[in-house]
Write a protein that holds these residues in place. Structure first.
Motif, mmCIF file in Angstrom:
data_model
loop_
_atom_site.group_PDB
_atom_site.id
_atom_site.type_symbol
_atom_site.label_atom_id
_atom_site.label_comp_id
_atom_site.label_asym_id
_atom_site.label_seq_id
_atom_site.Cartn_x
_atom_site.Cartn_y
_atom_site.Cartn_z
ATOM 1 N N GLY A 171 0.826 -1.207 0.000
ATOM 2 C CA GLY A 171 0.000 0.000 0.000
ATOM 3 C C GLY A 171 0.855 1.249 0.000
ATOM 4 N N SER A 172 1.919 1.238 -0.797
ATOM 5 C CA SER A 172 2.936 2.293 -0.726
ATOM 6 C C SER A 172 2.420 3.662 -1.166
ATOM 7 N N ARG A 173 1.349 3.720 -1.948
ATOM 8 C CA ARG A 173 0.829 5.017 -2.397
ATOM 9 C C ARG A 173 -0.090 5.655 -1.363
ATOM 10 N N PHE A 174 -0.346 4.927 -0.303
ATOM 11 C CA PHE A 174 -1.214 5.424 0.756
ATOM 12 C C PHE A 174 -0.325 5.918 1.883
ATOM 13 N N SER A 175 -0.362 7.214 2.169
ATOM 14 C CA SER A 175 0.645 7.802 3.053
ATOM 15 C C SER A 175 0.257 7.814 4.524
ATOM 16 N N ALA A 176 -0.967 7.376 4.865
ATOM 17 C CA ALA A 176 -1.360 7.348 6.271
ATOM 18 C C ALA A 176 -0.514 6.342 7.036
ATOM 19 N N SER A 177 -0.447 6.516 8.360
ATOM 20 C CA SER A 177 0.417 5.668 9.185
ATOM 21 C C SER A 177 -0.093 4.226 9.216
ATOM 22 N N ARG A 178 -1.417 4.033 9.208
ATOM 23 C CA ARG A 178 -1.967 2.677 9.203
ATOM 24 C C ARG A 178 -2.118 2.179 7.767
ATOM 25 N N HIS A 179 -1.971 0.866 7.595
ATOM 26 C CA HIS A 179 -2.094 0.273 6.274
ATOM 27 C C HIS A 179 -3.467 0.594 5.687
ATOM 28 N N LYS A 180 -3.499 0.804 4.391
ATOM 29 C CA LYS A 180 -4.753 1.234 3.756
ATOM 30 C C LYS A 180 -5.874 0.214 3.956
ATOM 31 N N LEU A 181 -5.544 -1.077 3.989
ATOM 32 C CA LEU A 181 -6.591 -2.079 4.098
ATOM 33 C C LEU A 181 -7.298 -2.058 5.443
ATOM 34 N N ILE A 225 -11.620 -1.349 4.768
ATOM 35 C CA ILE A 225 -11.513 -1.673 3.340
ATOM 36 C C ILE A 225 -11.438 -3.183 3.152
ATOM 37 N N LEU A 226 -10.515 -3.840 3.876
ATOM 38 C CA LEU A 226 -10.384 -5.288 3.754
ATOM 39 C C LEU A 226 -11.651 -5.987 4.229
ATOM 40 N N GLY A 227 -12.223 -5.518 5.335
ATOM 41 C CA GLY A 227 -13.439 -6.132 5.854
ATOM 42 C C GLY A 227 -14.582 -6.072 4.861
ATOM 43 N N SER A 228 -14.726 -4.948 4.171
ATOM 44 C CA SER A 228 -15.785 -4.808 3.174
ATOM 45 C C SER A 228 -15.566 -5.748 1.996
ATOM 46 N N THR A 229 -14.323 -5.848 1.544
ATOM 47 C CA THR A 229 -13.995 -6.778 0.459
ATOM 48 C C THR A 229 -14.334 -8.205 0.856
ATOM 49 N N LEU A 230 -13.943 -8.582 2.070
ATOM 50 C CA LEU A 230 -14.183 -9.948 2.530
ATOM 51 C C LEU A 230 -15.672 -10.220 2.761
ATOM 52 N N ARG A 231 -16.399 -9.223 3.218
ATOM 53 C CA ARG A 231 -17.833 -9.414 3.448
ATOM 54 C C ARG A 231 -18.530 -9.826 2.153
ATOM 55 N N HIS A 232 -18.195 -9.163 1.055
ATOM 56 C CA HIS A 232 -18.808 -9.510 -0.224
ATOM 57 C C HIS A 232 -18.364 -10.893 -0.693
ATOM 58 N N ALA A 233 -17.094 -11.220 -0.458
ATOM 59 C CA ALA A 233 -16.595 -12.543 -0.865
ATOM 60 C C ALA A 233 -17.262 -13.650 -0.054
ATOM 61 N N GLN A 285 -8.085 -28.184 -4.578
ATOM 62 C CA GLN A 285 -9.232 -28.974 -5.031
ATOM 63 C C GLN A 285 -10.354 -28.111 -5.605
ATOM 64 N N ALA A 286 -10.181 -26.801 -5.601
ATOM 65 C CA ALA A 286 -11.221 -25.920 -6.127
ATOM 66 C C ALA A 286 -11.389 -26.145 -7.631
ATOM 67 N N SER A 287 -12.567 -25.813 -8.146
ATOM 68 C CA SER A 287 -12.815 -25.954 -9.584
ATOM 69 C C SER A 287 -12.329 -24.745 -10.363
ATOM 70 N N GLY A 288 -11.739 -23.795 -9.667
ATOM 71 C CA GLY A 288 -11.185 -22.590 -10.276
ATOM 72 C C GLY A 288 -10.876 -21.594 -9.170
ATOM 73 N N TRP A 289 -10.374 -20.427 -9.553
ATOM 74 C CA TRP A 289 -9.982 -19.423 -8.565
ATOM 75 C C TRP A 289 -10.326 -18.033 -9.101
ATOM 76 N N LEU A 290 -10.942 -17.229 -8.245
ATOM 77 C CA LEU A 290 -11.225 -15.838 -8.564
ATOM 78 C C LEU A 290 -10.225 -14.981 -7.805
ATOM 79 N N VAL A 291 -9.415 -14.246 -8.513
ATOM 80 C CA VAL A 291 -8.407 -13.396 -7.895
ATOM 81 C C VAL A 291 -9.003 -12.016 -7.665
ATOM 82 N N LEU A 292 -9.045 -11.608 -6.388
ATOM 83 C CA LEU A 292 -9.673 -10.344 -6.012
ATOM 84 C C LEU A 292 -8.732 -9.548 -5.111
ATOM 85 N N PRO A 293 -8.240 -8.396 -5.554
ATOM 86 C CA PRO A 293 -7.406 -7.563 -4.688
ATOM 87 C C PRO A 293 -8.179 -7.116 -3.449
ATOM 88 N N GLY A 294 -7.511 -7.108 -2.311
ATOM 89 C CA GLY A 294 -8.156 -6.734 -1.061
ATOM 90 C C GLY A 294 -8.580 -5.292 -0.990
#
Length: 205
Positions: free
Chosen positions: A15-25, A34-42, A99-108
């Motif tokens: 998250g190098s483009r995000f200048s706040a002290s805490r990680h952007k996720l 941000i990460l929680g919202s992404t995971l909630r939908h997944a 063993q999955a039948s495929g994989w969906l790649v989703l950035p956090g």
């Protein structure tokens, strides 16, 4: 029971483009992060979910998914024999659900991607080796890969991601009514724009 595609959430970047002290996720977005919202939908898709992240963010991921569904990798830039980056994270995530039948790649950092979008891309993998969400003709995320590409996915490395696989195999765009497939949070300005849009959407009419 037929296996289903797994959602591989990538949360190991700096998250190098995000200048706040805490990680952007970990930044607040509505009632979650941000990460929680992404995971909630997944999670709402009822597809298997695996989160590839670092030690620094592992606890944040475990607030939403079981510990067994969190794969911890060294932070980008950590010295070691493996070239770390997006490609490496994809490989680790795919290998965690062989063993999955495929994989969906989703950035956090894509918290606006809707559950229905994940399911539509997952369904497309029944007929295509590669599928990706698009909105108004613009390519976005998630990008899905069918099980036949397992051996190539688990050998990805570095920061190239899976672009060469998308280029090599017939890739099917899945048109969705979901502008979130194009929205990632790279900067504080991106986050502020999302917060304002969410606030406007929830305001009484």
């Amino acid at each position: 029971m037929k296996s289903r595609p797994a959602v591989v959430v990538l949360a190991a970047g700096t998250g190098s483009r995000f200048s706040a002290s805490r990680h952007k996720l970990t930044q607040r977005l509505g009632a979650s992060s941000i990460l929680g919202s992404t995971l909630r939908h997944a999670i709402a898709s009822h597809l298997p979910v695996v989160v590839v992240t670092t030690h620094a963010l592992a606890d944040a991921a475990r607030r939403h998914v079981a510990s067994r569904d969190v794969v911890v990798v060294p932070a980008v830039g950590t010295p070691g024999p493996e070239p770390l980056g997006m490609g490496y994270s994809i490989a680790i995530g795919v290998a965690a659900r062989p063993q999955a039948s495929g994989w969906l790649v989703l950035p956090g950092d894509m918290p606006m991607v809707q559950t229905s979008t994940l399911l539509e891309v997952a369904r497309a993998l029944d007929h295509h080796p590669v599928a990706y969400a698009q909105h108004k003709g613009l390519r976005g995320h998630p990008v899905g890969f069918a099980a036949e590409l397992y051996s190539e996915l688990v050998t990805l490395s570095g920061d190239e991601g899976a672009k060469r696989l998308v280029a090599r195999y017939p890739a099917q765009g899945v048109e969705v009514d979901d502008p979130g497939v194009l929205i990632d949070v790279d900067t504080e300005a991106d986050l502020e724009q999302l917060r304002q849009a969410a606030s406007a959407a929830s305001a009484p009419r």
